[in-house]
Design a protein around this motif. Structure first.
Motif, mmCIF file in Angstrom:
data_model
loop_
_atom_site.group_PDB
_atom_site.id
_atom_site.type_symbol
_atom_site.label_atom_id
_atom_site.label_comp_id
_atom_site.label_asym_id
_atom_site.label_seq_id
_atom_site.Cartn_x
_atom_site.Cartn_y
_atom_site.Cartn_z
ATOM 1 N N GLN A 76 0.849 -1.227 0.148
ATOM 2 C CA GLN A 76 0.055 -0.069 -0.045
ATOM 3 C C GLN A 76 0.987 1.200 -0.088
ATOM 4 N N PHE A 77 1.861 1.287 0.677
ATOM 5 C CA PHE A 77 2.946 2.387 0.806
ATOM 6 C C PHE A 77 3.450 2.458 -0.623
ATOM 7 N N ILE A 78 3.957 1.336 -1.261
ATOM 8 C CA ILE A 78 4.446 1.674 -2.455
ATOM 9 C C ILE A 78 3.336 2.191 -3.602
ATOM 10 N N LYS A 79 2.332 1.918 -3.668
ATOM 11 C CA LYS A 79 0.988 2.568 -4.631
ATOM 12 C C LYS A 79 0.969 3.799 -4.295
ATOM 13 N N TRP A 80 1.017 4.210 -2.952
ATOM 14 C CA TRP A 80 0.787 5.861 -2.599
ATOM 15 C C TRP A 80 2.123 6.284 -3.141
ATOM 16 N N ALA A 81 3.448 5.757 -2.865
ATOM 17 C CA ALA A 81 4.698 6.735 -3.268
ATOM 18 C C ALA A 81 4.510 6.770 -4.705
ATOM 19 N N GLU A 141 9.405 -7.079 -3.866
ATOM 20 C CA GLU A 141 8.757 -5.677 -4.314
ATOM 21 C C GLU A 141 9.624 -4.660 -4.995
ATOM 22 N N GLY A 142 10.915 -5.327 -5.439
ATOM 23 C CA GLY A 142 11.653 -4.389 -6.532
ATOM 24 C C GLY A 142 12.722 -3.724 -5.782
ATOM 25 N N PHE A 143 13.055 -4.044 -4.491
ATOM 26 C CA PHE A 143 14.339 -3.257 -3.828
ATOM 27 C C PHE A 143 15.269 -4.138 -4.289
ATOM 28 N N ILE A 144 16.608 -3.276 -4.242
ATOM 29 C CA ILE A 144 17.783 -4.050 -4.587
ATOM 30 C C ILE A 144 18.817 -3.442 -3.591
ATOM 31 N N VAL A 145 19.913 -4.271 -3.281
ATOM 32 C CA VAL A 145 20.993 -3.823 -2.341
ATOM 33 C C VAL A 145 21.707 -2.788 -3.011
ATOM 34 N N GLU A 146 21.749 -1.477 -2.201
ATOM 35 C CA GLU A 146 22.652 -0.642 -2.620
ATOM 36 C C GLU A 146 23.977 -0.215 -2.058
ATOM 37 N N GLY A 147 24.104 -0.701 -0.744
ATOM 38 C CA GLY A 147 25.367 -0.844 0.042
ATOM 39 C C GLY A 147 25.060 -1.621 1.345
ATOM 40 N N ASN A 198 28.002 -9.244 19.622
ATOM 41 C CA ASN A 198 28.598 -9.257 18.140
ATOM 42 C C ASN A 198 28.021 -8.274 17.158
ATOM 43 N N TYR A 199 28.822 -7.752 16.256
ATOM 44 C CA TYR A 199 28.809 -6.851 15.169
ATOM 45 C C TYR A 199 27.847 -7.320 13.957
ATOM 46 N N TYR A 200 26.923 -6.829 13.453
ATOM 47 C CA TYR A 200 26.371 -7.116 12.318
ATOM 48 C C TYR A 200 26.239 -6.149 11.255
ATOM 49 N N GLN A 201 25.973 -6.412 9.914
ATOM 50 C CA GLN A 201 25.868 -5.436 8.819
ATOM 51 C C GLN A 201 24.433 -4.964 8.779
ATOM 52 N N THR A 202 24.448 -3.706 8.345
ATOM 53 C CA THR A 202 22.909 -3.274 7.909
ATOM 54 C C THR A 202 23.023 -3.007 6.498
ATOM 55 N N ILE A 203 22.078 -3.471 5.863
ATOM 56 C CA ILE A 203 21.937 -3.461 4.481
ATOM 57 C C ILE A 203 20.921 -2.340 3.894
ATOM 58 N N ILE A 204 21.600 -1.618 2.973
ATOM 59 C CA ILE A 204 20.780 -0.470 2.700
ATOM 60 C C ILE A 204 20.222 -0.920 1.509
ATOM 61 N N MET A 205 18.570 -0.921 1.080
ATOM 62 C CA MET A 205 18.214 -1.186 -0.146
ATOM 63 C C MET A 205 17.444 0.082 -0.800
ATOM 64 N N GLY A 206 16.890 -0.005 -2.000
ATOM 65 C CA GLY A 206 16.548 1.104 -2.417
ATOM 66 C C GLY A 206 15.564 0.327 -3.813
ATOM 67 N N ARG A 207 14.687 1.176 -4.179
ATOM 68 C CA ARG A 207 13.633 0.854 -5.130
ATOM 69 C C ARG A 207 13.399 2.189 -6.059
ATOM 70 N N ILE A 208 13.426 2.088 -7.184
ATOM 71 C CA ILE A 208 13.309 3.074 -8.195
ATOM 72 C C ILE A 208 12.005 3.079 -8.837
ATOM 73 N N ARG A 209 11.349 3.991 -8.803
ATOM 74 C CA ARG A 209 9.949 3.638 -9.261
ATOM 75 C C ARG A 209 10.003 3.225 -10.990
ATOM 76 N N PRO A 210 9.359 2.295 -11.215
ATOM 77 C CA PRO A 210 9.580 1.814 -12.777
ATOM 78 C C PRO A 210 9.175 2.919 -13.736
#
Length: 180
Positions: A120-125, A151-157, A168-180
């Motif tokens: 619903q958020f993606i539709k709104w965006a 839902e179309g997000f990819i790893v960006e960093g 313990n230390y863990y990684q944070t994945i940054i993801m993004g989706r660009i409107r088609p």
């Protein structure tokens, strides 16, 4: 921004996703605190960066007036069990993008609440001129990462040694989706 309520059902459990209202402030404060204590996937431990009812009223009011912010809630039997909050800005160089986070009470995992909040958020965006959506997710949160990828997000960093959990230390994945 405001969206109309939408009803969903899965496994004989129905729920509604809708925009937050001022009367949701107390429940949102309580649910956020509960979720923080149920999972290590958020940045906070339970009680950290606590948002009380008064602060939530201000957030809801501001988000309802903004065309770049959105606060959705999920209700089961008129009880808030999840939320998604998106924040954008009006800076010329970054006004095309928003960042979001979502959470669902553990008892209600597995019936599609997170997926439907996200959809619903993606539709709104997409309907409101948002070109890019970003998020951060803990590397161990495989279910969320899979959902975002579907839902179309990819790893960006990747932010290395970004979160400290149980020594313990863990990684944070940054993801993004660009409107088609």
């Amino acid at each position: 921004m405001i969206i109309n309520p939408i009803r969903f059902s899965k496994h004989n459990q129905s729920y509604v996703i809708r925009s937050a209202t001022i009367s949701d402030a107390k429940s949102l404060s309580e649910v956020r605190l509960q979720i923080d204590g149920e999972t290590e996937y958020f940045d906070r431990v339970q009680g950290e960066h606590y948002i009380d009812e008064y602060e939530y009223k201000e957030i809801i009011e501001r988000d309802r007036k903004s065309d770049k912010n959105l606060l959705l809630v999920a209700e089961v039997n008129n009880e808030i069990v999840g939320f998604l909050r998106c924040i954008g800005n009006d800076l010329k160089r970054t006004s095309h993008k928003v960042e979001f986070g979502l959470g669902v009470v553990k008892e209600h995992w597995g019936i599609g609440i997170g997926k439907n909040l996200l959809q619903q958020f993606i539709k709104w965006a997409d309907c409101n001129g948002i070109r890019k959506i970003t998020l951060q997710v803990l590397e161990t949160n495989k279910k969320a990462r899979t959902l975002y990828e579907k839902e179309g997000f990819i790893v960006e960093g990747i932010l290395r040694d970004d979160k400290l959990l149980s020594g313990n230390y863990y990684q944070t994945i940054i993801m993004g989706r660009i409107r088609p």
